[in-house]
Scaffold this motif. Sequence first.
Motif, PDB file in Angstrom:
ATOM      1  N   ASP A  65     -37.061  25.279  73.248  1.00 47.98           N
ATOM      2  CA  ASP A  65     -37.885  24.459  72.654  1.00 47.98           C
ATOM      3  C   ASP A  65     -39.045  25.408  72.480  1.00 47.98           C
ATOM      4  O   ASP A  65     -39.365  26.503  73.307  1.00 47.98           O
ATOM      5  CB  ASP A  65     -39.141  23.590  72.375  1.00 47.98           C
ATOM      6  CG  ASP A  65     -39.382  22.999  70.908  1.00 47.98           C
ATOM      7  OD1 ASP A  65     -39.009  22.347  70.236  1.00 47.98           O
ATOM      8  OD2 ASP A  65     -40.507  23.387  71.110  1.00 47.98           O
ATOM      9  N   THR A 117     -31.736  20.630  74.738  1.00 47.78           N
ATOM     10  CA  THR A 117     -32.321  20.998  73.554  1.00 47.78           C
ATOM     11  C   THR A 117     -34.087  21.533  73.222  1.00 47.78           C
ATOM     12  O   THR A 117     -34.806  22.780  72.940  1.00 47.78           O
ATOM     13  CB  THR A 117     -32.470  20.354  71.534  1.00 47.78           C
ATOM     14  OG1 THR A 117     -32.864  19.348  71.689  1.00 47.78           O
ATOM     15  CG2 THR A 117     -30.977  20.399  71.726  1.00 47.78           C
ATOM     16  N   CYS A 118     -34.405  20.634  73.928  1.00 48.49           N
ATOM     17  CA  CYS A 118     -36.114  20.478  74.157  1.00 48.49           C
ATOM     18  C   CYS A 118     -37.048  21.450  75.054  1.00 48.49           C
ATOM     19  O   CYS A 118     -37.473  21.642  75.250  1.00 48.49           O
ATOM     20  CB  CYS A 118     -36.963  19.259  74.643  1.00 48.49           C
ATOM     21  SG  CYS A 118     -36.600  17.797  73.833  1.00 48.49           S
ATOM     22  N   ASP A 151     -41.999  26.102  72.341  1.00 48.96           N
ATOM     23  CA  ASP A 151     -43.501  24.858  72.779  1.00 48.96           C
ATOM     24  C   ASP A 151     -43.063  24.065  73.667  1.00 48.96           C
ATOM     25  O   ASP A 151     -42.288  23.928  74.580  1.00 48.96           O
ATOM     26  CB  ASP A 151     -44.105  24.183  71.866  1.00 48.96           C
ATOM     27  CG  ASP A 151     -45.226  22.895  72.429  1.00 48.96           C
ATOM     28  OD1 ASP A 151     -46.082  23.034  71.261  1.00 48.96           O
ATOM     29  OD2 ASP A 151     -44.966  22.387  73.105  1.00 48.96           O
ATOM     30  N   THR A 165     -35.609  14.273  68.795  1.00 47.40           N
ATOM     31  CA  THR A 165     -35.777  15.550  67.593  1.00 47.40           C
ATOM     32  C   THR A 165     -36.382  15.612  66.225  1.00 47.40           C
ATOM     33  O   THR A 165     -36.226  16.418  66.180  1.00 47.40           O
ATOM     34  CB  THR A 165     -33.701  15.065  66.711  1.00 47.40           C
ATOM     35  OG1 THR A 165     -34.243  14.221  66.309  1.00 47.40           O
ATOM     36  CG2 THR A 165     -32.744  15.237  67.895  1.00 47.40           C
ATOM     37  N   ASN A 166     -37.488  15.295  66.636  1.00 45.63           N
ATOM     38  CA  ASN A 166     -38.675  15.502  65.276  1.00 45.63           C
ATOM     39  C   ASN A 166     -38.998  16.691  65.573  1.00 45.63           C
ATOM     40  O   ASN A 166     -39.449  17.055  66.504  1.00 45.63           O
ATOM     41  CB  ASN A 166     -39.905  14.229  65.556  1.00 45.63           C
ATOM     42  CG  ASN A 166     -40.959  14.148  64.322  1.00 45.63           C
ATOM     43  OD1 ASN A 166     -41.787  15.027  64.063  1.00 45.63           O
ATOM     44  ND2 ASN A 166     -40.731  12.804  63.300  1.00 45.63           N
ATOM     45  N   PRO A 167     -39.086  17.423  64.172  1.00 41.00           N
ATOM     46  CA  PRO A 167     -39.948  18.325  64.500  1.00 41.00           C
ATOM     47  C   PRO A 167     -41.097  18.799  64.623  1.00 41.00           C
ATOM     48  O   PRO A 167     -41.542  19.989  65.555  1.00 41.00           O
ATOM     49  CB  PRO A 167     -40.040  18.809  62.928  1.00 41.00           C
ATOM     50  CG  PRO A 167     -39.118  17.959  62.319  1.00 41.00           C
ATOM     51  CD  PRO A 167     -39.157  16.419  62.854  1.00 41.00           C
ATOM     52  N   ASP A 168     -42.145  17.507  65.130  1.00 40.97           N
ATOM     53  CA  ASP A 168     -43.682  18.183  65.012  1.00 40.97           C
ATOM     54  C   ASP A 168     -43.336  18.541  67.154  1.00 40.97           C
ATOM     55  O   ASP A 168     -43.351  17.214  67.557  1.00 40.97           O
ATOM     56  CB  ASP A 168     -44.505  16.778  65.032  1.00 40.97           C
ATOM     57  CG  ASP A 168     -45.816  17.260  65.311  1.00 40.97           C
ATOM     58  OD1 ASP A 168     -46.218  18.145  64.611  1.00 40.97           O
ATOM     59  OD2 ASP A 168     -46.631  16.141  66.250  1.00 40.97           O
ATOM     60  N   ALA A 169     -43.919  18.722  67.334  1.00 42.10           N
ATOM     61  CA  ALA A 169     -43.808  19.383  68.331  1.00 42.10           C
ATOM     62  C   ALA A 169     -44.765  18.570  69.395  1.00 42.10           C
ATOM     63  O   ALA A 169     -44.591  18.039  70.971  1.00 42.10           O
ATOM     64  CB  ALA A 169     -44.192  20.803  69.036  1.00 42.10           C
ATOM     65  N   LYS A 177     -43.119  15.643  69.929  1.00 44.94           N
ATOM     66  CA  LYS A 177     -42.406  15.256  70.988  1.00 44.94           C
ATOM     67  C   LYS A 177     -42.662  15.575  72.436  1.00 44.94           C
ATOM     68  O   LYS A 177     -42.213  14.551  73.635  1.00 44.94           O
ATOM     69  CB  LYS A 177     -41.348  16.795  70.556  1.00 44.94           C
ATOM     70  CG  LYS A 177     -40.019  16.927  69.954  1.00 44.94           C
ATOM     71  CD  LYS A 177     -39.023  17.401  69.762  1.00 44.94           C
ATOM     72  CE  LYS A 177     -39.810  18.730  68.962  1.00 44.94           C
ATOM     73  NZ  LYS A 177     -38.845  20.126  68.617  1.00 44.94           N
TER      74      LYS A 177
END
Length: 451
Positions: A224, A220-221, A226, A181-185, A188
């Motif tokens: 995304d 959720t990914c 990205d 869940t980290n905001p950094d693409a 992830k």
Amino acid sequence: NSGVVCLLRPLLLDVIPSIRQTVALALGRLADYDVAMAEAVVKAGILPQLICALPEENRYYKKAAAFVLRAIAKHSPQLAQAIVQCGALEMLVICLEDFDPGVKEGASWAFGYIARHNAELSQAVVDAGAVPLLVLCIQEPEIALKRIAASTLSDISKHSPELAQTVVDAGAISHLAQMITNPDAKLKRQVLSTLSQIAKHSVDLAELVVEAEIFPVVLTCLKDSDEYVKKNGATLIREIAKHTPELSQLIVNSGGVAAVIDCIGSCRGTVRLPGIMTLGYVAAHSENLSMAVIVSKGISPLSTCLIEEHEDHIKAAAAWALGQIGRHTAEHARHVAIANVLPTLLDIFVDTRSSEDLKMKASSFKALKNILQKCTYLPALEPLLHEAPPNIMKHVIGQFSKVLPHDSKARRLFVTTGGLKKVQEIKAEPGSLLQEYINTINNCYPEEIVR
């Protein structure tokens, strides 16, 4: 060519620290350029000098030295092996324990470039004691360090179940799962990649990844922004789905199939590939799981991939997935046939341009065969009578010979649409299976109609 490497070598032992680190940086940039340069640096005997006093050096030198090792290791397994043989791994482990996050990052990066080549080099990294320290690195606050450490754990895990187990035993999974869940693409991407590389090897490892409660968070990914996060998220789900019906059922229950279908619909090209494969793996396990893909409206996007995509391996995957969905029962095949998939598969099979990729042709042929062997929906089969080559025609005629004796309405339609006429035009070997099918069909009608 001017012999600069040999001139730089004695400067690595210079009394002034800034000269030592500048020299290391210069050597790293030379080695980074191409494989011949990296080999020249190794042959000049630079490595032993580079690492001999590493523990006592300052952080700038350690970073530069790690850069040199990484620049050499990236080019080939042989160069990475040269780094292992000169005892650099022990020095890199010392750098992983350093207080400075930049030094840790440099060491992690070097380990990743060594480990990615093959299982032996990866095992050397494990034997040096790097894995527990890399797991500590992914818990550090610095995002850049987290990324590189996760990437290196991925490179170690990918080669074998035993190496992946080493990463698991160091407690990596729970920390990685929390970072989904980290905001950094970029982080992830690496986290999802590492979990995929662990899960792919065996049922047990896949179950350990699932037990870290990655569902439904990982879904959720698939939404995304990205593209690589999407792709790696779908790859992780694929690596879990392929193992057992139970794991596929868990994905279905958490809404995974619907999320994968949405993902396939919202992207293009190779990003679609792991999602396509996931649907194929889920559908392959059982009738119920295949029906779950159908109910979630999975056939339409797969059919779209067959038409839209230009790359043969993506089309081949879509054809394979549709074959897995349609191969179970007449009901499954009917759903695929109604979506008008059969003519598309046939077009790919007979298309001369796709003939260069044998896998593509094989996939479309196998998918057609799988679906046709179960399909009793005659309106979808009828167009194939007029276009199919002999090796497909056999299966089409076979299905008609099964259905027509028991369905009077179908028999009437078969005459009025010209199907029976087409059957009379087919040249079959006497005594062959195809001739048997034709005889069965002809026996459904009075002789004068056949004539």
